[in-house]
Structures are given as structure tokens and as C-alpha cells.
Design a protein around this motif. Structure first.
Motif, PDB file in Angstrom:
ATOM      1  N   MET A  31      10.867  -2.367 -12.903  1.00  0.00           N
ATOM      2  CA  MET A  31      10.312  -1.435 -11.932  1.00  0.00           C
ATOM      3  C   MET A  31       9.363  -2.157 -10.984  1.00  0.00           C
ATOM      4  N   LYS A  32       9.442  -1.782  -9.715  1.00  0.00           N
ATOM      5  CA  LYS A  32       8.552  -2.390  -8.725  1.00  0.00           C
ATOM      6  C   LYS A  32       7.161  -1.821  -8.877  1.00  0.00           C
ATOM      7  N   ARG A  33       6.185  -2.672  -8.673  1.00  0.00           N
ATOM      8  CA  ARG A  33       4.789  -2.246  -8.717  1.00  0.00           C
ATOM      9  C   ARG A  33       4.475  -1.413  -7.476  1.00  0.00           C
ATOM     10  N   PRO A  34       3.514  -0.488  -7.576  1.00  0.00           N
ATOM     11  CA  PRO A  34       3.179   0.382  -6.442  1.00  0.00           C
ATOM     12  C   PRO A  34       2.917  -0.353  -5.119  1.00  0.00           C
ATOM     13  N   PRO A  35       2.164  -1.456  -5.101  1.00  0.00           N
ATOM     14  CA  PRO A  35       1.941  -2.086  -3.795  1.00  0.00           C
ATOM     15  C   PRO A  35       3.230  -2.644  -3.189  1.00  0.00           C
ATOM     16  N   ILE A  36       4.127  -3.123  -4.020  1.00  0.00           N
ATOM     17  CA  ILE A  36       5.395  -3.652  -3.508  1.00  0.00           C
ATOM     18  C   ILE A  36       6.242  -2.512  -2.951  1.00  0.00           C
ATOM     19  N   ARG A  37       6.250  -1.365  -3.631  1.00  0.00           N
ATOM     20  CA  ARG A  37       6.996  -0.208  -3.119  1.00  0.00           C
ATOM     21  C   ARG A  37       6.426   0.232  -1.772  1.00  0.00           C
ATOM     22  N   ARG A  38       5.114   0.214  -1.637  1.00  0.00           N
ATOM     23  CA  ARG A  38       4.488   0.599  -0.359  1.00  0.00           C
ATOM     24  C   ARG A  38       4.864  -0.380   0.746  1.00  0.00           C
ATOM     25  N   LEU A  39       4.834  -1.662   0.430  1.00  0.00           N
ATOM     26  CA  LEU A  39       5.210  -2.663   1.432  1.00  0.00           C
ATOM     27  C   LEU A  39       6.682  -2.531   1.803  1.00  0.00           C
ATOM     28  N   VAL A  51      -0.302  -2.475   6.008  1.00  0.00           N
ATOM     29  CA  VAL A  51      -0.153  -3.667   5.175  1.00  0.00           C
ATOM     30  C   VAL A  51      -1.529  -4.135   4.716  1.00  0.00           C
ATOM     31  N   ARG A  52      -2.462  -4.190   5.631  1.00  0.00           N
ATOM     32  CA  ARG A  52      -3.816  -4.639   5.287  1.00  0.00           C
ATOM     33  C   ARG A  52      -4.497  -3.660   4.324  1.00  0.00           C
ATOM     34  N   ALA A  53      -4.218  -2.369   4.475  1.00  0.00           N
ATOM     35  CA  ALA A  53      -4.787  -1.373   3.561  1.00  0.00           C
ATOM     36  C   ALA A  53      -4.223  -1.544   2.150  1.00  0.00           C
ATOM     37  N   VAL A  54      -2.937  -1.826   2.052  1.00  0.00           N
ATOM     38  CA  VAL A  54      -2.336  -2.065   0.736  1.00  0.00           C
ATOM     39  C   VAL A  54      -2.999  -3.273   0.087  1.00  0.00           C
ATOM     40  N   LEU A  55      -3.164  -4.332   0.852  1.00  0.00           N
ATOM     41  CA  LEU A  55      -3.817  -5.522   0.303  1.00  0.00           C
ATOM     42  C   LEU A  55      -5.245  -5.209  -0.152  1.00  0.00           C
ATOM     43  N   ALA A  56      -5.972  -4.443   0.648  1.00  0.00           N
ATOM     44  CA  ALA A  56      -7.357  -4.107   0.302  1.00  0.00           C
ATOM     45  C   ALA A  56      -7.413  -3.217  -0.944  1.00  0.00           C
ATOM     46  N   GLU A  57      -6.497  -2.270  -1.030  1.00  0.00           N
ATOM     47  CA  GLU A  57      -6.500  -1.340  -2.153  1.00  0.00           C
ATOM     48  C   GLU A  57      -6.224  -2.047  -3.479  1.00  0.00           C
ATOM     49  N   PHE A  58      -5.368  -3.043  -3.437  1.00  0.00           N
ATOM     50  CA  PHE A  58      -4.964  -3.708  -4.671  1.00  0.00           C
ATOM     51  C   PHE A  58      -5.636  -5.068  -4.854  1.00  0.00           C
TER      52      PHE A  58
END
Length: 90
Positions: free
Chosen positions: A2-10, A45-52
Motif C-alpha cells: 500500500m502506498k503511504r499517504p504522502p505518496i498518494r497525495r503526490l 507539493v510543499r505542503a505535503v513535504l511540510a506535513e510529513f
């Protein structure tokens, strides 16, 4: 696996970007909408990086983020070049 949440968002951001067709830009509104979409995608993209960022950074997350940011920058350059070439023809 299963893909991790940040990868699914990206992946979702990449999906939106894959639908952009710079060659279909006809009007200033099309241009503005495309640039807005690129800016929003970059912020996402930057928000995903910041969140994780507190989670262990995976190579895949960093690589996918960099790839998307590079794609966004290249697309933005194409849109600006397209806009400049149209201005010269006008």
C-alpha cells in the motif's frame, strides 16, 4: 504494497498536472488558469513535504516531490515562453 499517504497525495497532484495541455492555451484566461494551477500544485507539493517532515523522510517521497517540482517549473517556463512568443506575433 500500500502506498503511504504522502505518496498518494503526490500522485494526485501529478494526475492533475498530467491533464494540463499548454498547447491548448488560447486566451489570457487560459494562461492565467494554467499558471494558477501550476502555482497551486507547487504549494500542494510543499505542503505535503511540510506535513510529513516529522516522519522519517523516505527516498521515494523526496524523489517524487523533486520530480513534481521540476515538472511544475518546466511547465511554467513553457507557459511563459508561449506567452512571450504570442506577444511577439501580436
Amino acid at each position: 504494497m500500500m502506498k503511504r499517504p504522502p505518496i498518494r497525495r503526490l500522485d494526485g497532484i501529478g494526475h492533475v498536472l498530467s491533464g494540463l495541455d499548454i498547447s491548448a492555451i488560447q486566451t489570457q484566461d487560459d494562461m492565467n488558469r494554467t499558471l494558477w494551477t501550476l502555482d497551486a500544485a507547487s504549494k500542494c507539493v510543499r505542503a505535503v513535504l511540510a506535513e510529513f517532515r516529522t516522519q522519517p523522510a523516505t527516498e521515494q517521497l523526496v524523489r517524487k516531490s523533486r520530480h513534481l517540482i521540476d515538472l511544475i517549473e518546466r511547465a511554467r517556463d513553457q507557459v511563459v515562453s508561449f506567452q512571450e512568443s504570442r506577444a511577439v506575433l501580436s
